[in-house]
Write a protein that holds these residues in place. Structure first.
Motif, PDB file in Angstrom:
ATOM      1  N   VAL A   9       5.140   6.720   1.412  1.00 26.91           N
ATOM      2  CA  VAL A   9       3.776   7.055   1.795  1.00 26.91           C
ATOM      3  C   VAL A   9       2.843   5.937   1.345  1.00 26.91           C
ATOM      4  O   VAL A   9       2.720   5.667   0.144  1.00 26.91           O
ATOM      5  N   GLU A  10       2.194   5.293   2.345  1.00 21.91           N
ATOM      6  CA  GLU A  10       1.264   4.210   2.044  1.00 21.91           C
ATOM      7  C   GLU A  10      -0.160   4.752   1.918  1.00 21.91           C
ATOM      8  O   GLU A  10      -0.502   5.787   2.490  1.00 21.91           O
ATOM      9  N   SER A  11      -0.984   4.011   1.206  1.00 20.57           N
ATOM     10  CA  SER A  11      -2.405   4.319   1.110  1.00 20.57           C
ATOM     11  C   SER A  11      -3.161   3.044   0.784  1.00 20.57           C
ATOM     12  O   SER A  11      -2.556   2.033   0.408  1.00 20.57           O
ATOM     13  N   GLY A  12      -4.485   3.106   0.938  1.00 16.93           N
ATOM     14  CA  GLY A  12      -5.312   1.977   0.535  1.00 16.93           C
ATOM     15  C   GLY A  12      -5.879   1.143   1.664  1.00 16.93           C
ATOM     16  O   GLY A  12      -6.659   0.226   1.423  1.00 16.93           O
ATOM     17  N   GLY A  13      -5.493   1.438   2.900  1.00 18.48           N
ATOM     18  CA  GLY A  13      -6.038   0.677   4.018  1.00 18.48           C
ATOM     19  C   GLY A  13      -7.495   1.015   4.264  1.00 18.48           C
ATOM     20  O   GLY A  13      -8.057   1.933   3.665  1.00 18.48           O
ATOM     21  N   GLY A  14      -8.126   0.246   5.163  1.00 20.15           N
ATOM     22  CA  GLY A  14      -9.510   0.507   5.485  1.00 20.15           C
ATOM     23  C   GLY A  14     -10.156  -0.667   6.176  1.00 20.15           C
ATOM     24  O   GLY A  14      -9.479  -1.597   6.619  1.00 20.15           O
ATOM     25  N   LEU A  15     -11.466  -0.616   6.242  1.00 22.73           N
ATOM     26  CA  LEU A  15     -12.274  -1.669   6.861  1.00 22.73           C
ATOM     27  C   LEU A  15     -12.877  -2.528   5.765  1.00 22.73           C
ATOM     28  O   LEU A  15     -13.483  -2.002   4.813  1.00 22.73           O
ATOM     29  N   VAL A  16     -12.746  -3.832   5.901  1.00 19.78           N
ATOM     30  CA  VAL A  16     -13.282  -4.756   4.906  1.00 19.78           C
ATOM     31  C   VAL A  16     -13.831  -5.980   5.622  1.00 19.78           C
ATOM     32  O   VAL A  16     -13.334  -6.353   6.700  1.00 19.78           O
ATOM     33  N   GLN A  17     -14.829  -6.593   5.043  1.00 18.65           N
ATOM     34  CA  GLN A  17     -15.414  -7.793   5.626  1.00 18.65           C
ATOM     35  C   GLN A  17     -14.533  -9.009   5.331  1.00 18.65           C
ATOM     36  O   GLN A  17     -13.799  -9.030   4.340  1.00 18.65           O
TER      37      GLN A  17
ATOM     38  N   SER B 239      14.253   2.508   4.543  1.00 14.82           N
ATOM     39  CA  SER B 239      13.237   3.424   5.067  1.00 14.82           C
ATOM     40  C   SER B 239      11.891   2.738   5.232  1.00 14.82           C
ATOM     41  O   SER B 239      11.587   1.757   4.545  1.00 14.82           O
ATOM     42  N   TRP B 240      11.116   3.317   6.135  1.00 11.88           N
ATOM     43  CA  TRP B 240       9.766   2.821   6.424  1.00 11.88           C
ATOM     44  C   TRP B 240       8.735   3.918   6.165  1.00 11.88           C
ATOM     45  O   TRP B 240       9.018   5.098   6.339  1.00 11.88           O
ATOM     46  N   GLY B 241       7.542   3.488   5.798  1.00 12.28           N
ATOM     47  CA  GLY B 241       6.421   4.398   5.723  1.00 12.28           C
ATOM     48  C   GLY B 241       5.779   4.555   7.094  1.00 12.28           C
ATOM     49  O   GLY B 241       6.203   3.943   8.076  1.00 12.28           O
ATOM     50  N   GLN B 242       4.733   5.371   7.132  1.00 13.55           N
ATOM     51  CA  GLN B 242       4.091   5.668   8.407  1.00 13.55           C
ATOM     52  C   GLN B 242       3.051   4.623   8.791  1.00 13.55           C
ATOM     53  O   GLN B 242       2.584   4.595   9.932  1.00 13.55           O
ATOM     54  N   GLY B 243       2.688   3.762   7.856  1.00 11.71           N
ATOM     55  CA  GLY B 243       1.733   2.702   8.125  1.00 11.71           C
ATOM     56  C   GLY B 243       0.317   3.050   7.708  1.00 11.71           C
ATOM     57  O   GLY B 243      -0.079   4.218   7.699  1.00 11.71           O
ATOM     58  N   THR B 244      -0.445   2.025   7.344  1.00  8.70           N
ATOM     59  CA  THR B 244      -1.855   2.188   7.003  1.00  8.70           C
ATOM     60  C   THR B 244      -2.631   1.054   7.672  1.00  8.70           C
ATOM     61  O   THR B 244      -2.219  -0.104   7.640  1.00  8.70           O
ATOM     62  N   GLN B 245      -3.747   1.409   8.287  1.00  9.55           N
ATOM     63  CA  GLN B 245      -4.526   0.441   9.059  1.00  9.55           C
ATOM     64  C   GLN B 245      -5.396  -0.408   8.138  1.00  9.55           C
ATOM     65  O   GLN B 245      -6.115   0.124   7.287  1.00  9.55           O
ATOM     66  N   VAL B 246      -5.336  -1.708   8.345  1.00  9.50           N
ATOM     67  CA  VAL B 246      -6.233  -2.652   7.680  1.00  9.50           C
ATOM     68  C   VAL B 246      -7.017  -3.379   8.761  1.00  9.50           C
ATOM     69  O   VAL B 246      -6.429  -3.985   9.656  1.00  9.50           O
ATOM     70  N   THR B 247      -8.337  -3.293   8.682  1.00  7.27           N
ATOM     71  CA  THR B 247      -9.205  -3.956   9.650  1.00  7.27           C
ATOM     72  C   THR B 247     -10.151  -4.883   8.911  1.00  7.27           C
ATOM     73  O   THR B 247     -10.868  -4.446   7.997  1.00  7.27           O
TER      74      THR B 247
END
Length: 120
Positions: free
Chosen positions: A5-13, A109-117
């Protein structure tokens, strides 16, 4: 069954930082390697960084010097510290782990992914 389980992604400048985390759970005996991959829209999934059980790490050329992978073996967790982020780092980031389960079976195994923008 092994879950990531991944976490921590988001929108950053551009120029900003993010730290991704990936927790691995399940009937695990040992973890040989843990790593991060990413997939941008319209592109294939690509290697970002990996960390082996002995602590050695490897990075894709595009992130070397900006990203740092680390792991906490006691917590079965791998981190990816991303600094000096660029728009081209925008992608879904996936955690990957390889090891052995309690019944001596190999897992990858792979996680489900977390979006980084990365965008202004």
């Amino acid at each position: 069954q092994v879950q990531l389980v991944e976490s921590g992604g988001g929108l950053v400048q551009p120029g900003g930082s993010l730290r991704l985390s990936c927790v691995i759970s399940g009937s695990i005996s040992s973890i040989y390697a843990m790593g991060w991959y990413r997939q941008a829209p319209g592109k294939q999934r690509e290697f970002v960084a990996t960390c082996s059980s002995n602590g050695s790490s490897d990075y894709a050329g595009s992130v070397k010097g900006r990203f740092t992978i680390s792991r906490d073996n006691a917590k079965n967790t791998v981190y990816l510290q991303m600094n000096s982020l660029k728009p081209e780092d925008t992608a879904v980031y996936y955690c990957n782990a390889r090891g052995a389960t309690m019944d001596s079976s190999f897992f990858a195994s792979w996680g489900q992914g977390t979006q980084v923008t990365v965008s202004s």
